[in-house]
Design a protein around this motif. Structure first.
Motif, short mmCIF file in Angstrom:
data_model
loop_
_atom_site.label_atom_id
_atom_site.label_comp_id
_atom_site.label_asym_id
_atom_site.label_seq_id
_atom_site.Cartn_x
_atom_site.Cartn_y
_atom_site.Cartn_z
N GLU A 130 11.40 58.11 63.98
CA GLU A 130 11.33 58.12 62.53
C GLU A 130 12.29 59.14 61.95
O GLU A 130 13.03 58.85 60.99
CB GLU A 130 9.90 58.41 62.07
N ALA A 131 12.32 60.34 62.52
CA ALA A 131 13.22 61.37 62.04
C ALA A 131 14.68 60.95 62.20
O ALA A 131 15.52 61.20 61.33
CB ALA A 131 12.96 62.68 62.77
N TYR A 132 14.98 60.29 63.31
CA TYR A 132 16.35 59.84 63.57
C TYR A 132 16.77 58.80 62.55
O TYR A 132 17.82 58.90 61.92
CB TYR A 132 16.44 59.28 64.99
N PHE A 133 15.95 57.76 62.35
CA PHE A 133 16.34 56.68 61.45
C PHE A 133 16.27 57.09 59.99
O PHE A 133 16.90 56.45 59.13
CB PHE A 133 15.48 55.45 61.71
N ASP A 134 15.51 58.14 59.66
CA ASP A 134 15.49 58.62 58.28
C ASP A 134 16.88 59.05 57.81
O ASP A 134 17.16 59.06 56.61
CB ASP A 134 14.52 59.80 58.13
N GLY B 231 18.32 56.20 55.84
CA GLY B 231 17.64 55.69 54.67
C GLY B 231 16.28 55.09 55.01
O GLY B 231 15.71 55.32 56.08
N ALA B 232 15.78 54.27 54.08
CA ALA B 232 14.41 53.75 54.19
C ALA B 232 14.27 52.63 55.20
O ALA B 232 13.15 52.30 55.61
CB ALA B 232 13.96 53.24 52.82
N ALA B 233 15.37 52.03 55.63
CA ALA B 233 15.27 50.86 56.51
C ALA B 233 14.65 51.19 57.85
O ALA B 233 14.02 50.34 58.47
CB ALA B 233 16.65 50.24 56.71
N GLY B 234 14.81 52.43 58.33
CA GLY B 234 14.26 52.78 59.63
C GLY B 234 12.75 52.67 59.67
O GLY B 234 12.17 52.10 60.60
N TYR C 170 28.87 51.00 75.79
CA TYR C 170 28.01 50.97 74.61
C TYR C 170 26.84 51.95 74.78
O TYR C 170 26.51 52.73 73.88
CB TYR C 170 27.50 49.55 74.41
N VAL C 171 26.22 51.91 75.95
CA VAL C 171 25.06 52.76 76.22
C VAL C 171 25.46 54.23 76.23
O VAL C 171 24.82 55.08 75.59
CB VAL C 171 24.40 52.37 77.55
N LEU C 172 26.50 54.55 76.95
CA LEU C 172 26.89 55.96 77.10
C LEU C 172 27.43 56.55 75.81
O LEU C 172 27.30 57.76 75.57
CB LEU C 172 27.92 56.10 78.22
N ASP C 173 28.00 55.72 74.95
CA ASP C 173 28.58 56.23 73.70
C ASP C 173 27.60 56.17 72.53
O ASP C 173 27.95 56.57 71.42
CB ASP C 173 29.85 55.44 73.35
N ALA C 174 26.39 55.69 72.77
CA ALA C 174 25.38 55.65 71.71
C ALA C 174 24.73 57.03 71.56
O ALA C 174 24.50 57.73 72.54
CB ALA C 174 24.31 54.62 72.03
N PRO C 175 24.42 57.44 70.33
CA PRO C 175 23.74 58.72 70.12
C PRO C 175 22.37 58.74 70.79
O PRO C 175 21.69 57.73 70.89
CB PRO C 175 23.60 58.81 68.60
N VAL C 176 22.00 59.91 71.25
CA VAL C 176 20.68 60.09 71.86
C VAL C 176 19.65 60.20 70.75
O VAL C 176 19.78 61.03 69.85
CB VAL C 176 20.67 61.35 72.75
N MET C 177 18.63 59.37 70.81
CA MET C 177 17.59 59.38 69.79
C MET C 177 16.55 60.46 70.06
O MET C 177 16.06 61.11 69.13
CB MET C 177 16.92 58.02 69.71
N CYS C 178 16.20 60.65 71.32
CA CYS C 178 15.16 61.61 71.64
C CYS C 178 15.37 62.14 73.06
O CYS C 178 15.90 61.44 73.92
CB CYS C 178 13.77 61.00 71.50
N ILE C 179 14.98 63.37 73.26
CA ILE C 179 15.00 63.99 74.58
C ILE C 179 13.57 64.36 74.91
O ILE C 179 12.95 65.20 74.24
CB ILE C 179 15.91 65.24 74.60
N ARG C 180 13.03 63.72 75.93
CA ARG C 180 11.62 63.89 76.24
C ARG C 180 11.32 65.32 76.70
O ARG C 180 12.13 65.96 77.37
CB ARG C 180 11.20 62.88 77.31
N SER C 181 10.14 65.75 76.32
CA SER C 181 9.71 67.10 76.66
C SER C 181 8.22 67.09 76.92
O SER C 181 7.48 66.33 76.28
CB SER C 181 10.04 68.07 75.51
N GLU C 182 7.77 67.89 77.86
CA GLU C 182 6.34 67.96 78.14
C GLU C 182 5.59 68.77 77.11
O GLU C 182 4.38 68.64 76.97
CB GLU C 182 6.12 68.54 79.54
#
Length: 465
Positions: A135-139, A142-145, A234-246
């Motif tokens: 949600e934070a990434y797509f915000d 705009g509103a479409a996310g 395409y995969v490697l050049d796409a922005p990282v949306m999230c980095i998992r953390s415990e």
């Protein structure tokens, strides 16, 4: 979190090339179906989160063959196991639905097949760290996310990647076919013309929402002669949306691509598991997951509405004769599509706005559905499936209509039956030319005589769509 050590860029690219397309004879078919969940007595009344959580607990106790999940906005999804035939796939999912629907009704809940929520603004009910980060990434866009995450639903058909060798069932041909036929399928099954009770000016609002999001993760990769290499880049050049953390949030540094993450090693070195997870946050209209996942079809109304897009797609991909005919039918559409990737190219824009009122898409759909009807008996389709496809063809395709037109007709009939304030626009909301002045990538939706409000599409899946 990752159990394995960090990998080199070359190792990651080799991994992607090895898993994205698993070639061989097309033998398996699958489907993922999403529904909007609503109050059974009053669909316009939002469902409280506690009722959705209770429903999830109850449904997971059922003896289902399909994987059952809920999406961020409470959409229900059934994902079939890979089946060895169209009939087996349909029978398995239909049996699961025969358990799920009555259980939902017992809890006072209904399941609606709309590509985009026609009643409510997006409201996220799942609070997993993945969805918080998403949600934070797509915000940023705009509103479409939020609309994508919580207000959309689809029928996604999964077909095998095909043979390594050229030919009607070869990987290269099927990859191109998916991106051209995809626009025809999006148009024929368009079923999301409204948002929060108002027409948006598009017959598949869901496709418009997707086109408004981060282009580096929602547009199609280049249709390169080497699909594996194109997908790996395409995969490697796409922005990282999230980095998992415990512990703590999963947010990623803004603008960090996976390739840059590998090269810099920060905020922590990525591992192979991170790459596999990153792939689940990429949402092009056709996603290679070993098989091809066709993601462009709106959810369909009715208990068995999902069967027609599944059957038509299976016939056009997996019957060799039909696949050859379908490719010849849609190949000229590449001239309209041009060089821009789907869904932002002219072909897909025409599908989103006018659907089968577009003469080129209508002609292609009529021809493709005729080919599919000829092929389905060869695939062993049952008389009920053949009848369902024939009925859909006669009701919609032959007449240049799609399910969205039924919604627009009903809305217009209700509008004319209860006159309101005079407006400055033509009352014919079913005429696609009426919206030609509306830009394809607006910041909000709605014809001029309606208050504009952001489209709310919340489509998610177990892997976040």
């Amino acid at each position: 979190m990752p159990a394995r050590p960090a990998m080199t860029e070359a190792e990651l690219e080799a991994h992607l090339r090895g898993i994205c397309f698993k070639t061989g004879p097309p033998r398996r078919i699958g489907v993922e179906i999403e529904w909007l969940v609503h109050d059974a007595r009053n669909p316009r009344c939002p469902v409280e989160p506690n009722r959705l959580h209770s429903a999830a607990t109850a449904l997971r106790a059922l003896p289902l063959h399909s994987l059952l999940t809920f999406e961020p906005g409470g959409q229900l999804e059934l994902s079939s196991l890979p089946a060895t035939s169209l009939s087996a796939c349909i029978e398995s999912v239909a049996a699961d639905l025969a358990l799920v629907r009555p259980a939902m009704l017992d809890m006072g809940l209904g399941m609606a097949g709309h590509g985009h929520n026609p009643w409510h603004a997006p409201n996220r009910v799942l609070t997993h760290p993945r969805y918080n980060a998403m949600e934070a990434y797509f915000d940023r866009w705009g509103a479409a996310g939020r609309s994508m995450m919580c207000g959309t639903a689809s029928v996604q058909v999964c077909v095998d990647a095909g043979y390594e060798e050229p030919g009607p069932l070869g990987l290269g041909r099927r990859w191109l076919l998916a991106h051209l036929l995809g626009a025809v399928l999006a148009a024929a099954f368009a079923n999301s013309p409204t948002s929060e009770g108002c027409p948006t000016g598009y017959r598949t609002t869901r496709q418009v929402v997707w086109s408004q999001l981060d282009p580096e993760r929602t547009l199609a990769p280049p249709l390169d002669p080497d699909p594996r290499g194109a997908w790996a880049r395409y995969v490697l050049d796409a922005p990282v949306m999230c980095i998992r953390s415990e512990d703590g949030p999963w947010d990623a540094p803004e603008g960090l691509t996976f390739r840059e993450w590998v090269r810099t090693g920060g905020p922590r070195p990525p591992a192979m598991e991170d790459l596999d997870y990153h792939v689940t946050t990429l949402f092009p209209p056709v996603r290679p997951r070993g098989h091809l996942e066709l993601r462009m079809i709106d959810a369909q109304a009715g208990d068995a509405g999902w069967i027609v897009p599944l059957a038509v797609t299976a016939a056009l991909f997996d019957d060799p004769e039909a696949a050859e005919h379908a490719y010849r039918i849609v190949k000229p559409l590449a001239d309209t599509a041009g060089s821009r990737p789907a869904p932002r190219n002219p072909l897909w824009r025409h599908a989103a706005r006018g659907a089968l009122t577009d003469p080129e898409l209508h002609a292609a759909a009529v021809a493709c559905f005729a080919v599919a009807q000829e092929a389905l008996p060869r695939l062993g389709a049952s008389p009920d499936v053949l009848a369902a496809v024939a009925d859909f063809t006669e009701r919609y395709v032959a007449r240049g209509r799609c399910p969205a037109d039924d919604h627009l007709d009903a809305l217009y009939a209700a509008d004319t039956a209860q006159p309101s304030q005079p407006t400055e626009v033509s009352p014919d909301i079913t005429d696609p030319t009426r919206f030609e002045s509306t830009p394809f990538e607006p910041t909000g939706f709605g014809p001029p005589h309606f208050a504009e409000h952001p489209v709310s599409e919340l489509t998610f899946r177990k892997d976040s769509q």
